[in-house]
Design an enzyme around this catalytic site. Structure first.
Site, PDB file in Angstrom:
ATOM      1  N   ASP A   1      -6.513  10.309  -4.667  1.00 14.18           N
ATOM      2  CA  ASP A   1      -5.747   9.380  -3.836  1.00 14.18           C
ATOM      3  C   ASP A   1      -4.424   9.078  -4.540  1.00 14.18           C
ATOM      4  O   ASP A   1      -4.250   9.410  -5.714  1.00 14.18           O
ATOM      5  CB  ASP A   1      -6.583   8.087  -3.673  1.00 14.18           C
ATOM      6  CG  ASP A   1      -6.247   7.368  -2.366  1.00 14.18           C
ATOM      7  OD1 ASP A   1      -5.250   7.738  -1.729  1.00 14.18           O
ATOM      8  OD2 ASP A   1      -6.988   6.444  -2.003  1.00 14.18           O
ATOM      9  N   ASN A   2      -3.531   8.460  -3.808  1.00 21.80           N
ATOM     10  CA  ASN A   2      -2.297   7.937  -4.389  1.00 21.80           C
ATOM     11  C   ASN A   2      -1.462   8.980  -5.128  1.00 21.80           C
ATOM     12  O   ASN A   2      -1.130   8.817  -6.295  1.00 21.80           O
ATOM     13  CB  ASN A   2      -2.609   6.741  -5.295  1.00 21.80           C
ATOM     14  CG  ASN A   2      -3.152   5.578  -4.481  1.00 21.80           C
ATOM     15  OD1 ASN A   2      -2.689   5.328  -3.369  1.00 21.80           O
ATOM     16  ND2 ASN A   2      -4.140   4.892  -4.997  1.00 21.80           N
TER      17      ASN A   2
ATOM     18  N   CYS B   1       0.858  -1.182   0.000  1.00 23.83           N
ATOM     19  CA  CYS B   1       0.000   0.000   0.000  1.00 23.83           C
ATOM     20  C   CYS B   1       0.892   1.229   0.000  1.00 23.83           C
ATOM     21  O   CYS B   1       1.910   1.268   0.703  1.00 23.83           O
ATOM     22  CB  CYS B   1      -0.899   0.001   1.233  1.00 23.83           C
ATOM     23  SG  CYS B   1      -2.034   1.388   1.197  1.00 23.83           S
TER      24      CYS B   1
HETATM   25  N1  MTE Z   1      -9.950  -2.112  -5.468  1.00 16.81           N
HETATM   26  C1  MTE Z   1     -11.215  -1.797  -5.140  1.00 16.81           C
HETATM   27  N2  MTE Z   1     -12.188  -2.166  -5.980  1.00 16.81           N
HETATM   28  N3  MTE Z   1     -11.512  -1.114  -4.012  1.00 16.81           N
HETATM   29  C2  MTE Z   1     -10.530  -0.721  -3.135  1.00 16.81           C
HETATM   30  O1  MTE Z   1     -10.829  -0.131  -2.084  1.00 16.81           O
HETATM   31  N4  MTE Z   1      -8.109  -0.617  -2.710  1.00 16.81           N
HETATM   32  C3  MTE Z   1      -6.824  -0.522  -3.394  1.00 16.81           C
HETATM   33  C4  MTE Z   1      -6.554  -1.771  -4.205  1.00 16.81           C
HETATM   34  N5  MTE Z   1      -7.686  -2.121  -5.000  1.00 16.81           N
HETATM   35  C5  MTE Z   1      -9.179  -1.005  -3.481  1.00 16.81           C
HETATM   36  C6  MTE Z   1      -8.942  -1.759  -4.655  1.00 16.81           C
HETATM   37  C7  MTE Z   1      -5.698  -0.303  -2.535  1.00 16.81           C
HETATM   38  S1  MTE Z   1      -5.436   1.315  -2.048  1.00 16.81           S
HETATM   39  C8  MTE Z   1      -4.806  -1.277  -2.232  1.00 16.81           C
HETATM   40  S2  MTE Z   1      -3.393  -0.932  -1.375  1.00 16.81           S
HETATM   41  C9  MTE Z   1      -5.018  -2.649  -2.650  1.00 16.81           C
HETATM   42  O2  MTE Z   1      -6.253  -2.812  -3.300  1.00 16.81           O
HETATM   43  C10 MTE Z   1      -4.985  -3.586  -1.472  1.00 16.81           C
HETATM   44  O3  MTE Z   1      -5.220  -4.904  -1.850  1.00 16.81           O
HETATM   45  P1  MTE Z   1      -5.565  -5.979  -0.734  1.00 16.81           P
HETATM   46  O4  MTE Z   1      -6.681  -5.433   0.118  1.00 16.81           O
HETATM   47  O5  MTE Z   1      -5.909  -7.232  -1.438  1.00 16.81           O
HETATM   48  O6  MTE Z   1      -4.322  -6.140   0.088  1.00 16.81           O
END
Ligand code: MTE
Length: 865
Positions: A282-283, A150
């Site tokens: 974000d990000n 993350c």
């Molecule tokens: N995909 C969806 N659809 N919704 C989410 O909230 N979070 C993202 C990503 N993909 C997210 C997502 C983020 S910020 C991260 S760091 C990763 O998923 C985390 O994956 P994990 O929960 O399988 O570890």
């Protein structure tokens, strides 16, 4: 050629495949020694729904209780304990794998999975929709290890320097798994991207407040075999678990986890990067000088692609010594093995990990275990996918490093520093690059070493959920964490002058009357409320009418030593008024007797929670995120059937320990939950984070730091105003009738106003009309907007709501500016039978009072909460 789990290659019935994967037993697999590849650690798929998840939108997701929740109960954002994660080895079991969910986990039934659809649309010659079944049947499947990280990993260190807009991650916001599925390139190729296509936008099935989660990567990266971008339906040989994107997700190796969209529904090929809210907001690593306020007022920072994060940066962390580990020198042996993880981004290899014991003057080289490389030698199938890593050299996994260090060297050092370098010669920096979202934190990882007797105590910078860590300690000791010396004083550095504490005299000059307990008790009625602060006795009788908290605030203190509460909630101005009410000093024996006196407590469950004379405890059970700085804190009362006991329009006092020095902070709040709600209370709070030189809001930050399960003290009710319904109002016990309320509020000042508005609107027989003038900075700052809109929709003659924004965006169609004279003239003109109730920041209340009085309102028709 080796074939593992041949049964899985039968693709006749996809649903069968998905069920069969559950039956994998690890003893069916070749041993790691046989193929010399690390295989997944033993895993137990949790089946129980944890108590905390019941009643949340994720009440269908079984989870492992070891995971550390970073944002309250919901949404589920967790990291494993660092030691447990490290001990799992190169691959992490799905139940310990970190989770980052922006909202609820979509509920997908087993029987619907074969028909789960993924559409490939946008700038393509051949838009297609593929079912899960087709994705498994028609495309080559690969299996490959990939570490997801993350972008917020290690953010708590940033937040300790200065609060960012992100929640605190410790150093375990990452995990590694074997992923199985098709290459994204193969899927895209079937849809034939057109010539001007440059990006692939991805969208998940999780519906969030700002739309579905989505983001994008460049199309040429997705098509590049060396970048390894894939879709996955299996993790360590099992079907994806709900938290990790079941049934289908993207996995984008070498890039931040935020690009690996879970519950994948759409791939949209475009000319420009994603315009999804989450991609934009974000990000990103914005320039360090952008404060939370600056970032909130201008959109330009958020749409500048230069600040978007894709590849991970180089990073490393020590797992051993553990945080707060104690090494007994008598039994330690001659050497200690320091170990941890390191990773780099964009497929780059970690080329060195170095350790320093002398603040970075000299470095020692650690051993690195490149477990990922072992898969490059393996050719064959694993969990129904081909392992074809021999074809590429990119590194998409973390590696573990270790170094044996003589214990005597540790004994002579104050701190151990770790840094890694990648094959682009990028090395972790010594100093933190603070930025408003607190992402990509990668300064040297520092573990302090303190000699205590015959032991060495180690401390990491922070702990994800607990207080402590050397950063917090250095800060508390007055250190500047950005001074290039980890907050420790540099020789020759000018000492920081502590702010002089202003002493306010609360005693009457020359008064020498001694009072005993008997006399105090004889004067502790509602009519004659004597009370004690700092051993001095005060008579509150003359202030019963004038107290802003209402007479109850004083009568509830009668006969008690209320020093702690009094000092915590009163301003310097209030304290300066005290000599007028000072009547003597309680003698020492009486003071001791007063404070040791036990109060008989009944064990019967109390039907009403609030007590005006003593504190009662409620427990934090959930924190709902409304926006980046606004939360609803849900507290459990003492039992399910208990009600809060707060009259409409009144407040309660809340006492919370300051997380930095444990001193009690007490403030008055009005909850947003209905006053007759059973068993719970909901508090809507805007967190005031520190910005530039302005310190954060003590109480709101203390609330934000509360862990689920933490208890707070409450007492009340307080307040002079009460709404009895049907236009009946009492102010300091005197009743009056109101035909119309003019309500003026700013920010969280809405909460007491909202209670009154709701009481009026929920009673169809109540003929009172209400006009709400609600001032905020930005559109997203407007609280309870849906409820306000609903009241207007319910009866627009009875309820008018006017929002005005001082920093509105271009798209805002409502009123602009602060609550001004013109606005008040237009909506709050004096009117027979009406009264104005006001709550907001001091400056707003002051200016509103002046305007209202100038316009002819009588002071007695204005009530300030
Ligand atoms: N995909 C969806 N659809 N919704 C989410 O909230 N979070 C993202 C990503 N993909 C997210 C997502 C983020 S910020 C991260 S760091 C990763 O998923 C985390 O994956 P994990 O929960 O399988 O570890």
């Amino acid at each position: 050629m080796a074939t593992i789990t041949q049964t899985l290659i039968d693709r006749d019935e996809v649903h069968e495949i998905s069920l069969k994967t559950k039956e994998i037993k690890f003893h069916d697999l070749p041993t790691p020694q046989e193929y010399d590849i690390p295989l997944p650690p033993p895993s137990v798929n949790p089946t129980e729904i944890l108590e905390v998840d019941k009643g949340t939108p994720d009440s269908h997701v079984p989870r492992d209780p070891r995971l550390i929740r970073l944002t309250g109960v919901h949404p589920f954002n967790v990291e494993p304990p660092l030691t447990a994660l490290y001990k799992e080895g190169f691959l992490t079991s799905p139940e310990l794998f970190y989770v980052r969910n922006h909202g609820p986990v979509p509920q997908v039934r087993d029987e619907d999975i074969p028909d789960w659809e993924l559409s490939i649309e946008g700038l393509v010659e051949n838009p297609i929709t593929l079912s899960f079944r087709e994705i498994l049947e028609k495309y080559d499947q690969i299996t490959t290890p990939i570490t997801l990280v993350c972008a917020g990993n290690r953010r708590k260190e940033q937040n300790t320097v200065r609060k960012s807009k992100g929640f605190s991650w410790g150093p375990a916001g990452l995990s590694t798994a074997l992923w199985t599925g098709p290459m994204m390139a193969d899927i895209l190729r079937s849809a034939k991207p057109l010539r001007k296509a440059k990006y692939v936008c991805m969208e998940g099935a999780d519906k969030l407040p700002n739309g579905y989660y989505g983001t994008s990567v460049k199309l040429n990266w997705a098509m590049d075999f060396n970048r390894g971008i894939m879709l996955a339906h299996k993790m360590n040989g099992e079907d994806l678990r709900p938290d990790h994107g079941r049934p289908l997700r993207a996995v984008v190796p070498g890039q931040i986890g935020g690009r690996s969209v879970k519950w994948l529904k759409r791939l949209i090929v475009t000319e420009a990067p994603s315009d999804n809210w989450y991609h934009i907001n974000d990000n990103r690593v914005l320039p360090t000088m952008i404060s939370p306020e600056m970032s909130a007022t201008s959109t330009e920072w958020w749409t500048d692609e230069r600040y978007a994060i894709y590849d991970l940066n180089v990073n490393s962390v020590a797992a051993f010594p553990e945080h707060e580990e104690v090494l007994d020198l008598a039994t330690a042996g001659s050497a200690y093995t320091v170990k941890g993880y390191a990773y780099a981004g964009g497929g780059r290899r970690i080329t060195r990990v170095e350790i320093s014991l002398d603040k970075g003057k000299t470095w020692r080289l650690a051993e690195i275990d490149y477990a990922e490389d072992k898969y490059r030698d393996f050719e064959g199938d694993l969990f129904g996918g081909k392992v074809d890593m021999w074809k590429r050299e990119s590194c998409f996994c973390w590696s573990f490093w270790s170094l044996r260090i003589p214990v005597s060297d540790l004994e002579n050092s104050e701190a151990l520093l770790v840094r890694a370098m990648d094959d682009g010669m990028m090395v972790q920096p010594r100093d933190m690059y603070w930025s408003v979202l607190g992402m990509m934190n990668n300064p040297w990882f520092r573990v302090t070493i303190t000699k205590e007797g015959n032991t060495l105590k180690f401390e990491h910078p922070t702990h994800p959920s607990r207080a402590g860590g050397w950063m917090e300690k250095a800060k508390k000791a007055g250190g500047d964490l950005t001074n290039g010396n980890w907050g420790e004083k540099i020789e020759g550095e000018a000492p920081v002058e502590p702010e002089p504490v202003k002493e306010i005299n609360m005693k009457k000059e020359g008064l020498a009357r001694m009072i005993d307990l008997q006399e105090l008790k004889a004067n502790s009625s509602a009519e004659k409320p004597w009370f004690v602060v700092n051993g001095e006795v005060y008579d509150g009788t003359g202030f019963l009418e004038g107290h802003p908290g209402g007479a109850i605030s004083i009568t509830s203190s009668a006969g008690l030593d209320v020093s702690e509460d009094f000092l915590a909630i009163h301003s310097e101005t209030a304290k300066a008024m005290m000599p007028d009410y000072h009547i003597g000093t309680l003698d020492k024996a009486s003071l001791e007797a007063l404070n040791s006196g036990s109060t008989a407590v009944s064990n019967d469950p109390r039907p009403i929670f609030l007590q005006s004379r003593s504190w009662a405890k409620m427990k934090l059970s959930e924190v709902k995120t409304v926006s980046w700085d606004t939360r609803v804190f849900v507290f459990d009362l003492e039992h399910d059937k208990q009600t809060l006991g707060l009259p409409i329009g009144q407040h309660l006092m809340i006492k919370v320990p300051d997380p930095t020095n444990k001193e009690a902070i007490i403030r008055s709040y009005t909850p947003v939950s209905e006053t007759n709600m059973e068993g719970k209370m909901e508090l809507l709070v805007k967190i005031y984070f520190p910005a530039d030189k302005i310190p954060g809001g003590k109480m709101t930050m203390a609330l934000d730091a509360l862990a689920i399960g933490a208890e707070i003290d409450c007492k009340g009710p307080t307040g002079r105003f009460e709404y009895l319904g049907n236009g009946r109002v009492t102010i300091s016990g005197k009743e009056r009738k109101v035909r119309s309320f003019k309500m003026i509020c700013g920010g969280t000042g809405l909460t007491p106003i909202f209670q009154v508005l709701r009481a009026v609107m929920q009673d169809p027989q109540d003929p009172t009309t209400c006009v709400v003038l609600d001032g905020n900075r930005l559109e997203e700052d407007i609280l309870c907007r849906a409820e306000l809109d609903a009241y207007v929709a319910l009866d627009s003659r009875k309820c008018t709501v006017v929002h005005t924004l001082s920093q509105a965006s271009e798209n805002w169609v409502g009123r602009r500016g602060r609550i001004s004279e013109d606005l008040i003239k237009e909506f709050v003109a004096p009117e027979e039978g009406s009264m104005v109730i006001i709550c907001g920041p001091e400056a707003m209340e002051k200016s509103a009072r002046k305007i209202l009085l100038d316009q002819g309102w009588a002071e007695s028709d204005l009530h300030f909460f």
